[in-house]
Design an enzyme around this catalytic site. Structure first.
Site, PDB file in Angstrom:
ATOM      1  N   GLU A   1      14.737  -7.723  -4.692  1.00 38.99           N
ATOM      2  CA  GLU A   1      14.063  -7.203  -5.892  1.00 38.99           C
ATOM      3  C   GLU A   1      14.779  -5.955  -6.378  1.00 38.99           C
ATOM      4  O   GLU A   1      15.711  -5.465  -5.736  1.00 38.99           O
ATOM      5  CB  GLU A   1      12.604  -6.880  -5.573  1.00 38.99           C
ATOM      6  CG  GLU A   1      12.457  -5.822  -4.481  1.00 38.99           C
ATOM      7  CD  GLU A   1      11.009  -5.566  -4.085  1.00 38.99           C
ATOM      8  OE1 GLU A   1      10.100  -5.889  -4.856  1.00 38.99           O
ATOM      9  OE2 GLU A   1      10.804  -5.000  -2.990  1.00 38.99           O
TER      10      GLU A   1
ATOM     11  N   ARG B   1      -4.670  -4.807  -4.041  1.00 38.42           N
ATOM     12  CA  ARG B   1      -3.376  -4.541  -3.389  1.00 38.42           C
ATOM     13  C   ARG B   1      -3.371  -3.161  -2.746  1.00 38.42           C
ATOM     14  O   ARG B   1      -2.775  -2.962  -1.685  1.00 38.42           O
ATOM     15  CB  ARG B   1      -2.222  -4.694  -4.398  1.00 38.42           C
ATOM     16  CG  ARG B   1      -0.861  -4.651  -3.711  1.00 38.42           C
ATOM     17  CD  ARG B   1       0.280  -5.045  -4.619  1.00 38.42           C
ATOM     18  NE  ARG B   1       0.424  -4.130  -5.737  1.00 38.42           N
ATOM     19  CZ  ARG B   1       1.249  -4.330  -6.765  1.00 38.42           C
ATOM     20  NH1 ARG B   1       2.001  -5.417  -6.813  1.00 38.42           N
ATOM     21  NH2 ARG B   1       1.328  -3.445  -7.739  1.00 38.42           N
TER      22      ARG B   1
ATOM     23  N   LYS C   1       2.946  -0.925  -0.667  1.00 38.20           N
ATOM     24  CA  LYS C   1       3.401  -0.137  -1.822  1.00 38.20           C
ATOM     25  C   LYS C   1       3.300   1.332  -1.403  1.00 38.20           C
ATOM     26  O   LYS C   1       2.329   2.017  -1.702  1.00 38.20           O
ATOM     27  CB  LYS C   1       2.531  -0.466  -3.043  1.00 38.20           C
ATOM     28  CG  LYS C   1       3.249  -0.209  -4.353  1.00 38.20           C
ATOM     29  CD  LYS C   1       2.575  -0.945  -5.478  1.00 38.20           C
ATOM     30  CE  LYS C   1       2.969  -0.418  -6.846  1.00 38.20           C
ATOM     31  NZ  LYS C   1       4.365  -0.175  -7.085  1.00 38.20           N
TER      32      LYS C   1
ATOM     33  N   TYR D   1       0.330   3.831  -3.082  1.00 36.57           N
ATOM     34  CA  TYR D   1      -0.001   4.081  -4.485  1.00 36.57           C
ATOM     35  C   TYR D   1      -0.069   2.772  -5.265  1.00 36.57           C
ATOM     36  O   TYR D   1       0.362   1.719  -4.780  1.00 36.57           O
ATOM     37  CB  TYR D   1       1.024   5.031  -5.119  1.00 36.57           C
ATOM     38  CG  TYR D   1       2.297   4.345  -5.557  1.00 36.57           C
ATOM     39  CD1 TYR D   1       3.268   3.995  -4.631  1.00 36.57           C
ATOM     40  CD2 TYR D   1       2.513   4.025  -6.900  1.00 36.57           C
ATOM     41  CE1 TYR D   1       4.425   3.345  -5.033  1.00 36.57           C
ATOM     42  CE2 TYR D   1       3.672   3.387  -7.303  1.00 36.57           C
ATOM     43  CZ  TYR D   1       4.622   3.050  -6.371  1.00 36.57           C
ATOM     44  OH  TYR D   1       5.763   2.391  -6.766  1.00 36.57           O
TER      45      TYR D   1
HETATM   46  N1  PLP Z   1       8.926  -4.309  -6.687  1.00 34.31           N
HETATM   47  C1  PLP Z   1       8.864  -2.982  -6.490  1.00 34.31           C
HETATM   48  C2  PLP Z   1       9.712  -2.359  -5.425  1.00 34.31           C
HETATM   49  C3  PLP Z   1       8.015  -2.184  -7.268  1.00 34.31           C
HETATM   50  O1  PLP Z   1       7.952  -0.857  -7.051  1.00 34.31           O
HETATM   51  C4  PLP Z   1       7.235  -2.804  -8.286  1.00 34.31           C
HETATM   52  C5  PLP Z   1       6.330  -2.011  -9.112  1.00 34.31           C
HETATM   53  O2  PLP Z   1       6.206  -0.836  -8.984  1.00 34.31           O
HETATM   54  C6  PLP Z   1       7.332  -4.191  -8.459  1.00 34.31           C
HETATM   55  C7  PLP Z   1       8.189  -4.919  -7.646  1.00 34.31           C
HETATM   56  C8  PLP Z   1       6.522  -4.898  -9.519  1.00 34.31           C
HETATM   57  O3  PLP Z   1       5.160  -4.921  -9.217  1.00 34.31           O
HETATM   58  P1  PLP Z   1       4.038  -5.064 -10.333  1.00 34.31           P
HETATM   59  O4  PLP Z   1       4.407  -6.257 -11.163  1.00 34.31           O
HETATM   60  O5  PLP Z   1       2.799  -5.302  -9.549  1.00 34.31           O
HETATM   61  O6  PLP Z   1       4.040  -3.810 -11.130  1.00 34.31           O
END
Ligand code: PLP
Length: 307
Positions: free
Chosen positions: A182, A50, A149, A31
């Site tokens: 993260e 992505r 993702k 997603y």
């Molecule tokens: N890390 C995780 C696990 C995430 O699910 C997300 C966003 O959903 C991010 C980092 C940040 O990604 P982005 O800046 O592309 O939204």
């Protein structure tokens, strides 16, 4: 509300997916979440790219090309008269008999949900949010690479449960080797304290963030922040960090597409102020959003501009 399901828009009440969908049965799918500001999908190309990268890592064929995906997103926004919105695009392995073999599913399921964006409470940005370092470790990148993702969020949900149990808003996970990775839905940054002689120049400290090889999603917001920090002359370190590095930091913030730059006021027992570098980078991010025009021309075709 109208939802885009496979070939076109349907009322939300008819937007149903089979209980045999492998997205439901096994979390087999991917997603993207996007943010729409004043009728323009921010960083649309990056999100679509992505999506394709995630798809290729799980050998999933996306049933639309890039142009078709973009026009399906704008069609969904137009149909729901949305100008400030979030977009959630999901592609699952699709309908198939029970069993893990991806070839059991003939057609992926393609869904776009778009709805009005409800802002996070202003106090989160003014005061910062509470964070914990979770006991739950981030998936090993050699097991389920966080760069995919994927729909399989149990790792992150377990960490989120820990955060909630401790009265915190977010949790940061360590990897199996004990390095910071993260948050459950965000990337993390922190600023090392001002160390002389840098502090004599007025702007000390180094902006630190775990490197992608620690096992994180390479966030689109993270990339913007790193570029804008560099453009503003900040010292940056992408690398391997331990818990103590964050405990000793002078500022901490998290980033993602919907939160943008959100300050952190507490990590476990340690407190932080919303500091100057967090404020600077939040402001810079806002500027990027204001100046962003990618996709604007597409949008003007489908939505009347405000008078
Ligand atoms: N890390 C995780 C696990 C995430 O699910 C997300 C966003 O959903 C991010 C980092 C940040 O990604 P982005 O800046 O592309 O939204």
């Amino acid at each position: 509300m109208l939802v885009y399901l496979n070939k076109g828009l349907v009322p939300a009440s008819d937007a149903k997916v089979s209980v045999f969908d492998h997205g439901f049965l096994y979390g087999d799918g991917i997603y993207e979440t996007m943010r729409v500001y004043d009728g323009v999908v921010f960083m649309l190309d990056e999100h679509v790219k992505r999506l394709y990268r995630s798809a290729s890592r799980i050998r999933l064929g996306i049933p639309k090309n890039i142009a078709e995906i973009k026009s399906a997103i704008y069609e969904t926004l137009k149909a729901n008269s949305l100008r400030n919105a979030y977009v959630r695009l999901t592609v699952s392995r699709g309908y198939g008999p029970i069993g893990l073999d991806p070839e059991l599913c003939k057609e992926p399921t393609f869904v776009i949900i778009a709805d009005e964006f409800r802002e996070y409470p202003e106090k989160y940005y003014k005061n910062g949010i509470k964070l914990i370092i979770a006991g739950t470790r981030r998936n090993l990148k050699e097991a389920v690479n966080p760069q995919i993702k994927s729909l399989n969020f149990l790792n992150n949900i377990l960490a989120k449960i820990e955060a909630k149990q401790k009265g915190a808003y977010e949790a940061v996970m360590l990897n199996a080797r004990g390095y910071l990775t993260e948050g459950t839905i965000c990337n993390i940054f922190f600023v090392t304290p001002h160390i002389p002689p840098l502090s004599r120049g007025g702007r000390g400290g180094v902006l630190c963030t775990p490197s992608v090889d620690c096992g994180i999603l390479d966030g689109i917001t993270r990339k913007i922040i790193l570029e804008s920090a560099a453009a503003n002359g900040l010292k940056i370190k992408e690398g391997k960090f331990k818990k103590d590095d964050i405990y000793n930091a002078s500022e901490v913030f998290i980033t993602n597409t919907t939160m943008e730059v959100m300050p952190v006021c507490k990590v476990d027992g340690k407190r932080y102020k919303v500091g100057p570098i967090t404020k600077l980078l939040r402001g810079e991010y806002k500027k990027q959003v204001m100046n962003y025009s990618g996709g604007g021309s597409v949008m003007r075709k489908v939505l009347p501009l405000p008078s």
